[in-house]
Design a protein around this motif. Structure first.
Motif, mmCIF file in Angstrom:
data_model
loop_
_atom_site.group_PDB
_atom_site.id
_atom_site.type_symbol
_atom_site.label_atom_id
_atom_site.label_comp_id
_atom_site.label_asym_id
_atom_site.label_seq_id
_atom_site.Cartn_x
_atom_site.Cartn_y
_atom_site.Cartn_z
ATOM 1 N N HIS A 61 0.798 -1.232 0.000
ATOM 2 C CA HIS A 61 0.000 0.000 0.000
ATOM 3 C C HIS A 61 0.829 1.280 0.000
ATOM 4 O O HIS A 61 0.290 2.347 -0.258
ATOM 5 N N GLY A 62 2.110 1.186 0.299
ATOM 6 C CA GLY A 62 2.926 2.390 0.431
ATOM 7 C C GLY A 62 3.979 2.552 -0.641
ATOM 8 O O GLY A 62 4.840 3.406 -0.545
ATOM 9 N N GLN A 63 3.892 1.727 -1.662
ATOM 10 C CA GLN A 63 4.940 1.710 -2.679
ATOM 11 C C GLN A 63 4.803 2.867 -3.669
ATOM 12 O O GLN A 63 3.718 3.201 -4.119
ATOM 13 N N VAL A 64 5.937 3.464 -3.981
ATOM 14 C CA VAL A 64 6.071 4.459 -5.048
ATOM 15 C C VAL A 64 7.225 3.966 -5.907
ATOM 16 O O VAL A 64 8.289 3.621 -5.383
ATOM 17 N N LYS A 65 7.011 3.925 -7.213
ATOM 18 C CA LYS A 65 8.031 3.392 -8.129
ATOM 19 C C LYS A 65 9.395 4.041 -7.874
ATOM 20 O O LYS A 65 9.513 5.259 -7.803
ATOM 21 N N GLY A 66 10.390 3.197 -7.711
ATOM 22 C CA GLY A 66 11.756 3.673 -7.521
ATOM 23 C C GLY A 66 12.114 4.062 -6.099
ATOM 24 O O GLY A 66 13.227 4.494 -5.839
ATOM 25 N N ARG A 67 11.182 3.907 -5.155
ATOM 26 C CA ARG A 67 11.471 4.260 -3.761
ATOM 27 C C ARG A 67 11.214 3.068 -2.857
ATOM 28 O O ARG A 67 10.271 2.317 -3.058
ATOM 29 N N GLY A 68 12.050 2.911 -1.863
ATOM 30 C CA GLY A 68 11.943 1.796 -0.946
ATOM 31 C C GLY A 68 11.217 2.181 0.328
ATOM 32 O O GLY A 68 10.535 3.201 0.401
ATOM 33 N N PHE A 69 11.379 1.342 1.339
ATOM 34 C CA PHE A 69 10.845 1.629 2.665
ATOM 35 C C PHE A 69 11.960 1.448 3.673
ATOM 36 O O PHE A 69 12.971 0.815 3.390
ATOM 37 N N ARG A 70 11.784 2.018 4.852
ATOM 38 C CA ARG A 70 12.804 1.976 5.889
ATOM 39 C C ARG A 70 12.265 1.237 7.116
ATOM 40 O O ARG A 70 11.164 1.502 7.570
ATOM 41 N N LEU A 71 13.078 0.320 7.623
ATOM 42 C CA LEU A 71 12.793 -0.369 8.879
ATOM 43 C C LEU A 71 13.676 0.236 9.951
ATOM 44 O O LEU A 71 14.881 0.375 9.749
ATOM 45 N N THR A 72 13.082 0.591 11.078
ATOM 46 C CA THR A 72 13.841 1.090 12.218
ATOM 47 C C THR A 72 13.403 0.338 13.465
ATOM 48 O O THR A 72 12.208 0.166 13.702
ATOM 49 N N LEU A 73 14.374 -0.107 14.240
ATOM 50 C CA LEU A 73 14.129 -0.742 15.535
ATOM 51 C C LEU A 73 14.854 0.065 16.593
ATOM 52 O O LEU A 73 16.013 0.424 16.406
ATOM 53 N N SER A 74 14.188 0.322 17.707
ATOM 54 C CA SER A 74 14.817 0.991 18.843
ATOM 55 C C SER A 74 14.413 0.250 20.107
ATOM 56 O O SER A 74 13.225 0.058 20.365
ATOM 57 N N ALA A 75 15.391 -0.166 20.867
ATOM 58 C CA ALA A 75 15.138 -0.793 22.167
ATOM 59 C C ALA A 75 15.603 0.188 23.225
ATOM 60 O O ALA A 75 16.758 0.598 23.236
ATOM 61 N N GLU A 76 14.675 0.580 24.078
ATOM 62 C CA GLU A 76 14.962 1.597 25.076
ATOM 63 C C GLU A 76 14.999 1.001 26.474
ATOM 64 O O GLU A 76 14.363 -0.009 26.739
ATOM 65 N N ALA A 77 15.723 1.662 27.358
ATOM 66 C CA ALA A 77 15.804 1.219 28.747
ATOM 67 C C ALA A 77 14.441 1.275 29.429
ATOM 68 O O ALA A 77 14.246 0.678 30.465
ATOM 69 N N SER A 78 13.491 1.962 28.821
ATOM 70 C CA SER A 78 12.155 2.063 29.403
ATOM 71 C C SER A 78 11.318 0.817 29.128
ATOM 72 O O SER A 78 10.098 0.857 29.226
ATOM 73 N N ASP A 79 11.964 -0.285 28.766
ATOM 74 C CA ASP A 79 11.284 -1.557 28.541
ATOM 75 C C ASP A 79 10.415 -1.576 27.300
ATOM 76 O O ASP A 79 9.383 -2.234 27.280
#
Length: 162
Positions: A61-79
């Motif tokens: 649903h989010g694809q635009v020709k020639g552009r990718g997507f970004r995955l980000t993971l963040s693990a915080e000390a706040s559990d």
């Protein structure tokens, strides 16, 4: 032994293809393993399902020709483990939570995300994209320290198994 670390962060740009969505899931599991949550634990299994759904939605649903997507993971000390998938289609936001009928072939993915996460939502990503994020509670407020603990993750793809 585990030691307190304030935040761990991983980000990777991926192609907006089914292969990119699969790689997002594999990278998330690998990164969590490096941070001290092995692939067979509840955190890793839940995160893998959430990443798979959000990445599949970005590709579908989010694809635009020639552009990718970004995955980000963040693990915080706040559990909290925060998962973000950013795509270029800010005009195509996830539909409000709904119940799929027994004959629907699609539409259950975000119900799964809702069930596996403490909360989730969307935010604009200027100039025209969006971030779909989800947060999973972590059972341990601390993360494993490894030899590379002070080094930021490069986001490199896992090596292929022989």
């Amino acid at each position: 032994m585990k030691s307190e670390i304030s935040t761990r962060h991983f980000t990777q740009l991926l192609s907006a293809t089914s292969r990119g969505a699969r790689l997002a899931r594999l990278l998330a599991v690998q990164q969590l393993d490096e941070w001290g949550w092995p692939p067979s634990c509840e955190v890793s299994e839940s995160a893998a399902l959430v990443v798979a759904e959000l990445a599949a939605n970005a590709v579908t649903h989010g694809q635009v020709k020639g552009r990718g997507f970004r995955l980000t993971l963040s693990a915080e000390a706040s559990d909290t483990l925060r998962i973000e998938v950013t795509d270029p289609r800010g005009d195509c936001r996830p539909l409000a939570r709904r119940t799929a009928s027994s004959t629907d072939e699609t539409g259950r993915g975000l119900l799964l995300v809702d069930a596996l996460t403490a909360r989730w939502g969307t935010e604009p990503w200027p100039p025209s994209g969006k971030v779909v994020w989800a947060e999973i509670g972590l059972p341990h407020p601390v993360l494993a320290v490894s030899a590379s603990a002070d080094q930021p993750s490069t986001g490199a793809a896992p090596e292929a198994a022989s």
